[in-house]
Scaffold this motif. Sequence first.
Motif, PDB file in Angstrom:
ATOM      1  N   GLU A  56       0.776  -1.204   0.003  1.00  0.00           N
ATOM      2  CA  GLU A  56      -0.073   0.049   0.045  1.00  0.00           C
ATOM      3  C   GLU A  56       0.867   1.377   0.175  1.00  0.00           C
ATOM      4  O   GLU A  56       0.548   2.262  -0.840  1.00  0.00           O
ATOM      5  N   GLU A  57       1.913   1.419   0.960  1.00  0.00           N
ATOM      6  CA  GLU A  57       3.020   2.354   0.681  1.00  0.00           C
ATOM      7  C   GLU A  57       3.274   2.802  -0.388  1.00  0.00           C
ATOM      8  O   GLU A  57       3.559   3.831  -0.916  1.00  0.00           O
ATOM      9  N   CYS A  58       3.983   1.681  -1.102  1.00  0.00           N
ATOM     10  CA  CYS A  58       4.626   1.685  -2.517  1.00  0.00           C
ATOM     11  C   CYS A  58       3.486   2.178  -3.366  1.00  0.00           C
ATOM     12  O   CYS A  58       3.878   3.104  -4.246  1.00  0.00           O
ATOM     13  N   PHE A  59       2.183   1.560  -3.573  1.00  0.00           N
ATOM     14  CA  PHE A  59       1.255   2.040  -4.309  1.00  0.00           C
ATOM     15  C   PHE A  59       1.146   3.712  -4.277  1.00  0.00           C
ATOM     16  O   PHE A  59       0.660   4.203  -5.287  1.00  0.00           O
ATOM     17  N   ILE A  83      -2.187   4.044  -6.720  1.00  0.00           N
ATOM     18  CA  ILE A  83      -3.697   4.167  -6.454  1.00  0.00           C
ATOM     19  C   ILE A  83      -4.319   5.416  -7.142  1.00  0.00           C
ATOM     20  O   ILE A  83      -5.386   5.433  -7.407  1.00  0.00           O
ATOM     21  N   ARG A  84      -3.435   6.417  -7.189  1.00  0.00           N
ATOM     22  CA  ARG A  84      -3.964   7.650  -7.952  1.00  0.00           C
ATOM     23  C   ARG A  84      -4.425   7.268  -9.625  1.00  0.00           C
ATOM     24  O   ARG A  84      -5.606   7.790  -9.981  1.00  0.00           O
ATOM     25  N   ASP A  85      -3.629   6.451 -10.099  1.00  0.00           N
ATOM     26  CA  ASP A  85      -3.943   5.937 -11.414  1.00  0.00           C
ATOM     27  C   ASP A  85      -5.461   5.132 -11.589  1.00  0.00           C
ATOM     28  O   ASP A  85      -6.081   5.573 -12.595  1.00  0.00           O
ATOM     29  N   ALA A  86      -5.840   4.633 -10.455  1.00  0.00           N
ATOM     30  CA  ALA A  86      -7.033   3.901 -10.362  1.00  0.00           C
ATOM     31  C   ALA A  86      -8.333   4.700  -9.869  1.00  0.00           C
ATOM     32  O   ALA A  86      -9.398   4.296  -9.963  1.00  0.00           O
ATOM     33  N   GLU A  87      -7.926   5.765  -9.524  1.00  0.00           N
ATOM     34  CA  GLU A  87      -9.115   6.853  -8.844  1.00  0.00           C
ATOM     35  C   GLU A  87     -10.045   7.256  -9.673  1.00  0.00           C
ATOM     36  O   GLU A  87     -11.363   6.812  -9.581  1.00  0.00           O
ATOM     37  N   PRO A  88      -9.957   7.165 -11.197  1.00  0.00           N
ATOM     38  CA  PRO A  88     -11.070   7.588 -12.007  1.00  0.00           C
ATOM     39  C   PRO A  88     -11.993   6.290 -12.292  1.00  0.00           C
ATOM     40  O   PRO A  88     -13.103   6.510 -12.715  1.00  0.00           O
ATOM     41  N   HIS A  89     -11.533   5.185 -11.816  1.00  0.00           N
ATOM     42  CA  HIS A  89     -12.150   3.713 -12.164  1.00  0.00           C
ATOM     43  C   HIS A  89     -12.907   3.460 -10.842  1.00  0.00           C
ATOM     44  O   HIS A  89     -13.651   2.545 -11.018  1.00  0.00           O
ATOM     45  N   ILE A  90     -12.669   3.985  -9.706  1.00  0.00           N
ATOM     46  CA  ILE A  90     -13.134   3.420  -8.547  1.00  0.00           C
ATOM     47  C   ILE A  90     -13.637   4.589  -7.843  1.00  0.00           C
ATOM     48  O   ILE A  90     -13.377   5.717  -7.856  1.00  0.00           O
ATOM     49  N   SER A  91     -15.180   4.492  -7.418  1.00  0.00           N
ATOM     50  CA  SER A  91     -16.011   5.627  -6.601  1.00  0.00           C
ATOM     51  C   SER A  91     -15.096   5.764  -5.426  1.00  0.00           C
ATOM     52  O   SER A  91     -14.721   4.852  -4.764  1.00  0.00           O
ATOM     53  N   LYS A  92     -15.479   7.095  -4.788  1.00  0.00           N
ATOM     54  CA  LYS A  92     -15.174   7.680  -3.467  1.00  0.00           C
ATOM     55  C   LYS A  92     -15.607   6.570  -2.551  1.00  0.00           C
ATOM     56  O   LYS A  92     -15.028   6.381  -1.512  1.00  0.00           O
ATOM     57  N   ALA A  93     -16.835   6.228  -2.758  1.00  0.00           N
ATOM     58  CA  ALA A  93     -17.621   5.444  -1.732  1.00  0.00           C
ATOM     59  C   ALA A  93     -16.921   4.112  -1.539  1.00  0.00           C
ATOM     60  O   ALA A  93     -16.630   3.658  -0.522  1.00  0.00           O
ATOM     61  N   GLU A  94     -16.368   3.408  -2.842  1.00  0.00           N
ATOM     62  CA  GLU A  94     -15.549   2.377  -2.633  1.00  0.00           C
ATOM     63  C   GLU A  94     -14.241   2.514  -1.972  1.00  0.00           C
ATOM     64  O   GLU A  94     -13.891   1.529  -1.313  1.00  0.00           O
ATOM     65  N   ARG A  95     -13.802   3.659  -2.542  1.00  0.00           N
ATOM     66  CA  ARG A  95     -12.399   3.916  -1.794  1.00  0.00           C
ATOM     67  C   ARG A  95     -12.398   3.971  -0.355  1.00  0.00           C
ATOM     68  O   ARG A  95     -11.497   3.261   0.406  1.00  0.00           O
ATOM     69  N   ALA A 121     -13.014   0.533   1.441  1.00  0.00           N
ATOM     70  CA  ALA A 121     -12.001  -0.266   1.697  1.00  0.00           C
ATOM     71  C   ALA A 121     -11.076  -0.390   3.083  1.00  0.00           C
ATOM     72  O   ALA A 121     -10.775   0.834   3.459  1.00  0.00           O
ATOM     73  N   PRO A 122     -10.801  -1.425   3.753  1.00  0.00           N
ATOM     74  CA  PRO A 122     -10.106  -1.129   4.730  1.00  0.00           C
ATOM     75  C   PRO A 122      -8.626  -0.994   4.492  1.00  0.00           C
ATOM     76  O   PRO A 122      -8.290  -1.043   3.285  1.00  0.00           O
ATOM     77  N   PRO A 123      -7.809  -0.563   5.553  1.00  0.00           N
ATOM     78  CA  PRO A 123      -6.363  -0.381   5.151  1.00  0.00           C
ATOM     79  C   PRO A 123      -5.703  -1.370   4.733  1.00  0.00           C
ATOM     80  O   PRO A 123      -5.766  -2.566   5.162  1.00  0.00           O
ATOM     81  N   ALA A 124      -5.090  -1.211   3.589  1.00  0.00           N
ATOM     82  CA  ALA A 124      -4.231  -2.120   3.255  1.00  0.00           C
ATOM     83  C   ALA A 124      -4.776  -3.507   2.647  1.00  0.00           C
ATOM     84  O   ALA A 124      -4.275  -4.559   2.806  1.00  0.00           O
ATOM     85  N   ASP A 125      -5.954  -3.294   2.182  1.00  0.00           N
ATOM     86  CA  ASP A 125      -6.922  -4.372   1.640  1.00  0.00           C
ATOM     87  C   ASP A 125      -6.536  -4.926   0.587  1.00  0.00           C
ATOM     88  O   ASP A 125      -6.263  -4.332  -0.529  1.00  0.00           O
ATOM     89  N   THR A 185      -5.221  -4.969  -5.367  1.00  0.00           N
ATOM     90  CA  THR A 185      -4.868  -5.604  -6.591  1.00  0.00           C
ATOM     91  C   THR A 185      -5.970  -4.967  -7.815  1.00  0.00           C
ATOM     92  O   THR A 185      -5.429  -4.951  -8.786  1.00  0.00           O
ATOM     93  N   ARG A 186      -6.831  -4.460  -7.234  1.00  0.00           N
ATOM     94  CA  ARG A 186      -7.980  -3.718  -8.293  1.00  0.00           C
ATOM     95  C   ARG A 186      -7.271  -2.421  -8.881  1.00  0.00           C
ATOM     96  O   ARG A 186      -7.263  -2.123  -9.925  1.00  0.00           O
ATOM     97  N   CYS A 187      -6.660  -1.877  -7.784  1.00  0.00           N
ATOM     98  CA  CYS A 187      -5.875  -0.479  -8.377  1.00  0.00           C
ATOM     99  C   CYS A 187      -4.655  -0.841  -9.362  1.00  0.00           C
ATOM    100  O   CYS A 187      -4.460  -0.148 -10.297  1.00  0.00           O
ATOM    101  N   ALA A 188      -4.049  -2.077  -8.975  1.00  0.00           N
ATOM    102  CA  ALA A 188      -2.972  -2.480  -9.904  1.00  0.00           C
ATOM    103  C   ALA A 188      -3.413  -2.895 -11.204  1.00  0.00           C
ATOM    104  O   ALA A 188      -2.925  -2.646 -12.328  1.00  0.00           O
TER     105      ALA A 188
END
Length: 472
Positions: free
Chosen positions: A161-164, A170-182, A185-189, A194-197
Amino acid sequence: MSTKHSKRAAKFNRDTERVSRHDKTFWSVRQRRDSLAHNIPEWEDLREAANNIKKHTITHLADYLEMFEKAATENGAHVHWAKDAKEYNSIVIDIMHSHGVRKVVKSKSMLTEECHLNEHLEKEGIDVVETDLGERILQLMHLAPSHIVMPAIHITKEEVEECFEKKGVIRDAEPHISKAERDAAPPADPTYLTRCARYHLRDNFMTADCGMTGANFGVAETGDIVVCTNEGNADMSTSVPKLHIVSMGIEKLIPDYDSLAVFQRLLARHGTGQPTTVYTSHFRKPRPGGEMHIILVDNGRSDILANEGHWQTLKCMRCGACMNTCPVYRRSGGYSYTYFIPGPIGVNLGMLRDAGKHYHNCSACSLCCSCDNVCPVKVDLSSQIYRWRQDLDSMHHADKMKKTMSAGMRYVFERPSLYTTALRMAPWANHLPSFITNIKANTWAKGHSMPEFAKLSFHEMWKRGMVDNKKS
């Protein structure tokens, strides 16, 4: 001179929690392998068949290489031959330059690690993106793989998580994942990470000019390249870019599809403890409008074939089972070895590559022979390591302290009266205070309690007739 395995292992062992997790993780894979093996009555027959197929192929390698080249060329692929890492890297770079490649997506390949391809491509201004999730994590962390099948298993989810966060995944994935979903998500889920990757890699797949894969197997009869993955990244690497480059060590050849059936039943069961990989992809020809280049790499493999004592190392199909079972690897980690492939197979391959650089790894073996028992192609790994140890003195790499101790033991053992006297006096050591025995000079005391000597030796008990009476 490279740092000793023992010193590297000591560094890894400072984090006892990580060591415990590392040990348990790989032992669980070994247990899954055993569970699957017990459910297949013909398991040992499969291992014997794989052993014989590999022996036959390797000892007739020139014939099968010519057969493979002919079939692959007829399929429309371009076949190249590389005698060493330098020539291999040059061929890859020439192909990419001729196609104007600026970005390449790579499926996991230990051969490219062996030849240090990534750094050569980066020097040429080519963006290299590892698409195996574990390899991508390590690439972003600027780390090498610590296992040949599960390269990033030693990394915690918190570190991922720290690396991403730091590298923008994680920033690259933000347009594809809603704020509510983010927010949910639990810490370091792991699922969220994996979804962000996935989104991060998808953008790279779509913009790449070239896709590279390794090869788990090359089928000589048909010219097929077979790649086994659990993430489908090899398929993505080859279905979007029109240029596909395959990197294959010449030892990866097998004769035909009947042979492939044997290895397919063994590979995943040994490597990850699953019945088969999620994806088993066959690449026979270039995609319409594209090109497929297959580079057959020697890089010392012919020299291994000519080595009478160690040629069977070429049978290895890189499943990682020997590492999963090895008590030394499990407790010392992949980075404790000086060769880029760790564990029992890495000890042998490192010695074959450069004994002067990697001889310290020979000590990273308890000679428990567990690696021999789990190897799907029956490589005699522990016996080979033992043979390397016997050769260390002639290479001028034998440990001086061990040589001195062996000479002292030989002197005592060849003199019965001295040996008997030493046995009688040994129990006196039981009364020595700990501040004398638990010192830095006594390396045994670093991880063990000092053993207590028996009051009577076995020899003395035998003489007194106490053995038959089962007295202590």
